[in-house]
Design an enzyme around this catalytic site. Sequence first.
Site, short mmCIF file in Angstrom:
data_model
loop_
_atom_site.label_atom_id
_atom_site.label_comp_id
_atom_site.label_asym_id
_atom_site.label_seq_id
_atom_site.Cartn_x
_atom_site.Cartn_y
_atom_site.Cartn_z
N ARG A 101 26.81 -20.91 81.46
CA ARG A 101 25.67 -19.98 81.30
C ARG A 101 26.07 -18.63 80.75
NH1 ARG A 101 24.60 -22.09 86.32
NH2 ARG A 101 23.11 -23.78 86.27
N LYS A 123 22.84 -11.74 67.97
CA LYS A 123 22.12 -12.97 67.60
C LYS A 123 23.16 -14.02 67.26
CE LYS A 123 17.86 -11.14 65.58
NZ LYS A 123 17.09 -11.03 64.33
N GLU A 165 24.54 -6.67 51.14
CA GLU A 165 23.96 -6.25 52.43
C GLU A 165 24.19 -4.74 52.63
OE1 GLU A 165 22.66 -9.03 54.60
OE2 GLU A 165 21.68 -7.40 55.65
N LYS A 197 23.69 -0.34 62.55
CA LYS A 197 23.02 -1.54 63.10
C LYS A 197 23.15 -1.56 64.63
CE LYS A 197 22.51 -6.50 63.17
NZ LYS A 197 22.74 -7.81 62.61
N GLU A 207 13.96 -7.05 69.17
CA GLU A 207 13.19 -6.92 67.92
C GLU A 207 11.69 -6.73 68.17
OE1 GLU A 207 14.87 -9.32 64.79
OE2 GLU A 207 12.97 -9.25 63.70
N ARG A 211 14.02 -2.74 65.04
CA ARG A 211 15.00 -3.72 64.55
C ARG A 211 14.48 -4.46 63.31
NH1 ARG A 211 19.00 -7.69 68.17
NH2 ARG A 211 20.19 -8.43 66.39
N ASN A 215 15.45 -6.04 58.46
CA ASN A 215 15.07 -7.16 57.61
C ASN A 215 14.66 -6.73 56.21
OD1 ASN A 215 15.41 -9.43 59.35
ND2 ASN A 215 13.72 -8.61 60.54
N HIS A 218 14.86 -8.98 53.15
CA HIS A 218 15.20 -10.33 53.60
C HIS A 218 14.10 -11.37 53.40
CE1 HIS A 218 18.74 -8.46 55.14
NE2 HIS A 218 19.19 -9.58 55.67
N HIS A 222 15.82 -14.32 51.77
CA HIS A 222 16.01 -15.66 52.33
C HIS A 222 15.50 -16.74 51.38
CE1 HIS A 222 16.34 -13.90 56.61
NE2 HIS A 222 17.51 -14.30 56.21
N HIS A 232 24.34 -15.15 51.36
CA HIS A 232 23.30 -14.34 52.01
C HIS A 232 23.13 -12.93 51.39
CE1 HIS A 232 20.75 -12.88 55.24
NE2 HIS A 232 21.55 -11.84 55.34
N1 LIG Z 1 24.03 -13.25 63.66
C1 LIG Z 1 23.54 -12.46 62.74
O1 LIG Z 1 22.88 -11.45 63.04
C2 LIG Z 1 23.80 -12.78 61.30
C3 LIG Z 1 23.47 -11.85 60.31
C4 LIG Z 1 23.78 -12.15 58.99
C5 LIG Z 1 24.38 -13.37 58.67
N2 LIG Z 1 24.68 -14.25 59.67
C6 LIG Z 1 25.34 -15.53 59.37
O2 LIG Z 1 26.62 -15.24 58.81
C7 LIG Z 1 26.99 -16.29 57.92
C8 LIG Z 1 27.44 -15.67 56.62
O3 LIG Z 1 28.51 -14.82 56.87
P1 LIG Z 1 29.83 -14.85 55.96
O4 LIG Z 1 29.47 -14.57 54.56
O5 LIG Z 1 30.85 -13.99 56.63
O6 LIG Z 1 30.18 -16.39 56.01
P2 LIG Z 1 31.46 -17.28 56.37
O7 LIG Z 1 31.88 -17.08 57.76
O8 LIG Z 1 31.09 -18.66 55.94
O9 LIG Z 1 32.61 -16.70 55.41
C9 LIG Z 1 32.49 -16.83 54.01
C10 LIG Z 1 33.77 -17.43 53.42
O10 LIG Z 1 34.81 -16.47 53.52
C11 LIG Z 1 35.98 -17.07 54.14
N3 LIG Z 1 36.68 -15.95 54.78
C12 LIG Z 1 36.44 -15.37 55.99
N4 LIG Z 1 37.24 -14.30 56.15
C13 LIG Z 1 38.01 -14.21 55.05
C14 LIG Z 1 39.02 -13.33 54.63
N5 LIG Z 1 39.37 -12.26 55.37
N6 LIG Z 1 39.63 -13.54 53.44
C15 LIG Z 1 39.24 -14.60 52.67
N7 LIG Z 1 38.28 -15.46 52.99
C16 LIG Z 1 37.66 -15.27 54.17
C17 LIG Z 1 35.41 -18.16 55.00
O11 LIG Z 1 36.36 -19.17 55.25
C18 LIG Z 1 34.25 -18.68 54.13
O12 LIG Z 1 34.73 -19.57 53.17
C19 LIG Z 1 25.79 -17.20 57.79
O13 LIG Z 1 25.99 -18.33 58.60
C20 LIG Z 1 24.64 -16.36 58.33
O14 LIG Z 1 23.60 -17.16 58.89
C21 LIG Z 1 24.40 -13.97 60.97
ZN LIG Z 2 21.23 -9.95 56.14
#
Ligand SMILES: NC(=O)c1ccc[n+]([C@@H]2O[C@H](COP(=O)([O-])OP(=O)(O)OC[C@H]3O[C@@H](n4cnc5c(N)ncnc54)[C@H](O)[C@@H]3O)[C@@H](O)[C@H]2O)c1
Ligand SMILES: [Zn+2]
Length: 332
Positions: A101, A123, A165, A197, A207, A211, A215, A218, A222, A232
């Site tokens: 939990r 999130k 972003e 943030k 939210e 918050r 967006n 977005h 999206h 993204h």
């Molecule tokens: N929780 C939230 O509030 C929130 C907000 C925005 C996005 N997200 C999520 O985040 C994800 C996108 O994030 P992301 O772009 O970091 O994606 P990711 O974690 O898939 O990383 C992108 C790529 O970069 C590589 N990578 C990671 N660190 C590296 C480094 N230091 N050097 C080289 N390569 C590296 C990874 O292996 C991957 O291939 C999505 O799943 C999205 O839904 C969540």
């Molecule tokens: Zn975003």
Amino acid sequence: MKSTLSYLKKLELFKELDDHKDGQFFAVADQRVKNHLPQWISFSPNIFWLKQPEEEKNLEVFGNAVEFFIKQGICRSSTIYAIGGGATTDLAGFVAATIQRGVNWVAIPTTLLGMIDASIGGKVAVNMPQGKNLVGAFHMPERVLICGDFLATLSEKEWMSGKGEVLKYGFLSREVHDLILRKVPIEEIALACAKYKAEVVERDFREKGERIFLNLGHTLGHAFEFALKIPHGHAVAMGLRYLFKVTGNEEALEELEKLAKALNLPLEKLDLSSFLNFDHKSFLDYLEQDKKKSGTSIRLVIVKGIGNCYVEEVPLKDFKAKICAHAEFKSS
Ligand SMILES: NC(=O)c1ccc[n+]([C@@H]2O[C@H](COP(=O)([O-])OP(=O)(O)OC[C@H]3O[C@@H](n4cnc5c(N)ncnc54)[C@H](O)[C@@H]3O)[C@@H](O)[C@H]2O)c1
Ligand SMILES: [Zn+2]
């Protein structure tokens, strides 16, 4: 509910991690960043490694990770470290939210997008075949450790996504806006975005109020992400640009061009004409599923000035008509 946000140099991060060398160190980590980490971590027995985090951000891998940690003897007082980009921190945070939990977790984001967005705010989620982030929870990391040294190995695509972003924060926060235009090092900008943030989330965790401003860009973003299959942040930058175009916000459009230039974000990559595979129908259909929709209306974040946004509720039908009437959508 609040996370502690710290900025660390690589050696400081190593020191921090080394404190756990002889204890039980539980982590979900992206294999891509193994070389950035202290060597002992490669041999540590309690690490659930991810090879392709976005593909593995699903219920099956979530189940495997939970089973792995339980077998490794995780308990209520344990902490799970999440080391990777947004896909890794989303999955690891969800694992931490559910084991017994909820156990504590610490995020160590390794992408720019992860540092300024995904690891902040609690999130956490996994994807379903029906859509992204459909199963998840709110579970704040106890700490977020930001270390700019990870950024050295990011691919062009990931830089583009992170900077897209950052562009959004340039409209939400005067401080970030000015840092971008002053062209200070990206780590400094990233930290300011992350702090911004974190403060918004602290005031409005669920939210219910401000918050929603996070967006900005977005709604269309999206839909671009889905229809063009682009990362993204890249999609968010396009979402911002086309929001300003469709709503005739010339001032914001000019500002976006200035900010993009200062960030070395190529504007032509934010242009629909540079994509041959734009599928109008899937783009418009996606808008229908927007989570910010209430009934037949959609809630759009509108920019009045830097650090000055408001929410407007517009009938989705009218918004779609505006998009379809725009010359660039007609010709693409
Ligand atoms: N929780 C939230 O509030 C929130 C907000 C925005 C996005 N997200 C999520 O985040 C994800 C996108 O994030 P992301 O772009 O970091 O994606 P990711 O974690 O898939 O990383 C992108 C790529 O970069 C590589 N990578 C990671 N660190 C590296 C480094 N230091 N050097 C080289 N390569 C590296 C990874 O292996 C991957 O291939 C999505 O799943 C999205 O839904 C969540
Ligand atoms: Zn975003």
